[in-house]
Every structure is written in C-alpha cells, then in structure tokens.
Design an enzyme around this catalytic site. Structure first.
Site, short mmCIF file in Angstrom:
data_model
loop_
_atom_site.label_atom_id
_atom_site.label_comp_id
_atom_site.label_asym_id
_atom_site.label_seq_id
_atom_site.Cartn_x
_atom_site.Cartn_y
_atom_site.Cartn_z
N LYS A 168 -19.12 32.70 -1.15
CA LYS A 168 -20.20 31.78 -1.54
C LYS A 168 -20.91 32.36 -2.75
O LYS A 168 -20.69 33.51 -3.14
CB LYS A 168 -21.22 31.59 -0.40
CG LYS A 168 -20.65 31.16 0.93
CD LYS A 168 -20.09 29.76 0.93
CE LYS A 168 -19.53 29.39 2.30
NZ LYS A 168 -18.78 28.11 2.27
N SER A 186 -14.99 24.74 -0.22
CA SER A 186 -16.44 24.85 -0.29
C SER A 186 -16.96 25.35 -1.64
O SER A 186 -18.13 25.18 -1.94
CB SER A 186 -16.96 25.78 0.81
OG SER A 186 -16.57 27.11 0.57
#
Length: 248
Positions: free
Chosen positions: A132, A59
């Site tokens: 993230k 990701s």
C-alpha cells in the site's frame, strides 16, 4: 617400432588423458565454486538489501498491476526512514488477509520454488504480505473528505494524481474517516481507492487499521516485470509538501 618407443607413446597418452581429466575436474570445481558464491551473494542481497515480490491484487492499480513483480528496498525502515507517499510492503498486522490453506505443489516444483525464494528470485510468500501507499506517519492527523472530495493530512489537503476513482466519482474515499496515527505506526491506503481493503476497512482488527512500522519489509522502488510495465515508483513529495508543518 621398438617396445621402448611404444611404451613412451603409451606413457605420453596416459599422461595427456590424466591432464585432461585433471583440467575437467578443475573446471567443474570452478563452476561449483562460482555457483555457490552466486547463491550466497543472492541470499545476502535478498536477506539484507533487496527482495522481489509479485502483486496479487488490483488494490494499487494503476501504479501496480495484478501479477507485476516489484523490487523492494529492505534498508527501509531500518536504515532509511519511511516517508509520506512511499509504496511499502508489509506483513499482515493481523486480520487483514483471509486465512488460506497452503497450495499443494508437486515435489520438484516445491523444491525449485523454495530454492528460488531462498536466493530472492521468487516470492512464494507474496500472498502473506500487502502493498500500500503510506499516507499517515506517526502523529499525523488524517481525515477525509473535504468539500472537494480531497483527503487532508495535518490540515493540508492533498491533490493525489496516483489515485484511481470510478467514473463520475470525485471523493478519494467512498467512506469518510478521521484518525490520528499512533506512535510507531502507519496509515496506508491503496491507489485504487474504491477497490482496496486498506487501513480504512481494517479498523475492526486488533490494531484498528494501523500498521506497525516493525511489520514493514521495505519500500517498493521499481516494477521489474513485465518489461512493458517497468517503472520507478515515485513517492510524490510534491503531494505531501507542507504536511510535516501542518497544524492539524
């Protein structure tokens, strides 16, 4: 050779052997002390300063590749504040990660891995955390996408060089969205925008995709392994220039 001479030699031999045994014991004692001090220092560093994690997914590509190991500064956010663009590791706020059964390990491997995790040289709980990039801080108005496919924060369009998009796509998010970040929370997104289950796709969870700041373990500062991927992790302050003064 007289009996007295033999006795003296035997006494000297016994004394020398005793001295060697004592030296060996002192050496072993020093090794144990050094080992224990090293373990204590590693534990304190892991607990209060830095910690290692591995990357289990794609990701954050190309910034972080699957199976990379990263060093995380745990002084963030307790001592140093979180900033736009920071790459952060955080505990699952609830519902982001699928439930998974604990993987059975041979007893010896489990003991070794537990010890390495204790001293901060392993990261057996990496699958319980996420990594993230911070896009929205408390109070920010974040929306996507404008006519150029850009995301905006407080009305300031962002030119994001770290974002990876499929060939031919120009929108930095497949799906449009518009949110205002609540107090003490973050809006986070993966750099691999079309392959990241980030804040955008967790709006159905109890916290509606926002990450409580208290869940942040720390800020990722460097890729430590493999050596071929070694890199400092930038938070791209130029990308977010003017955001704090934006009018929304």
């Amino acid at each position: 050779m007289t009996e007295d001479t033999r006795t003296e030699r035997e006494d000297r031999a016994e004394s020398g052997a005793a001295s060697r045994r004592k030296s060996a014991l002192l050496f072993l004692r020093d090794l144990v002390v050094i080992f224990l001090v090293a373990v204590l220092v590693s534990f304190l560093i892991k607990t209060f300063l830095i910690r290692s994690f591995f990357i289990p997914s794609a990701s954050m590509e190309q910034t972080l590749m699957r199976d990379d190991r990263i060093i995380v500064n745990q002084l963030v956010p307790e001592v140093a504040s979180i900033e736009h663009g920071d790459v952060v590791v955080f505990r699952d706020p609830g519902g982001w990660l699928p439930a998974r059964a604990d993987e059975a390990k041979p007893p010896l491997i489990a003991v070794i891995d537990g010890f390495l995790t204790f001293v901060g040289l392993s990261a057996s709980d990496s699958n319980d955390h996420l990594v993230k990039r911070v896009v929205g801080l408390p109070g920010d108005h974040v929306e996507c996408c404008n006519a150029l496919g850009q995301m905006s924060v407080n009305g300031i369009p962002l030119d994001e060089p770290y974002v990876v998009l499929p060939p031919g796509d120009t929108k930095v998010s497949r799906d449009d969205f518009e949110v205002t970040v609540p107090e003490d929370s973050l809006w986070v997104m993966g750099d691999n925008r079309y392959n990241s289950k980030d804040s955008r796709y967790n709006t159905g969870t109890p916290l509606e995709g926002f990450v409580p700041i208290e869940n942040v373990v720390g800020r990722a500062v460097v890729v430590s392994w493999p050596i071929s991927n070694w890199a400092w992790l930038d938070n791209y302050p130029q990308v977010f220039a003017g955001v704090d003064e934006g009018t929304g």
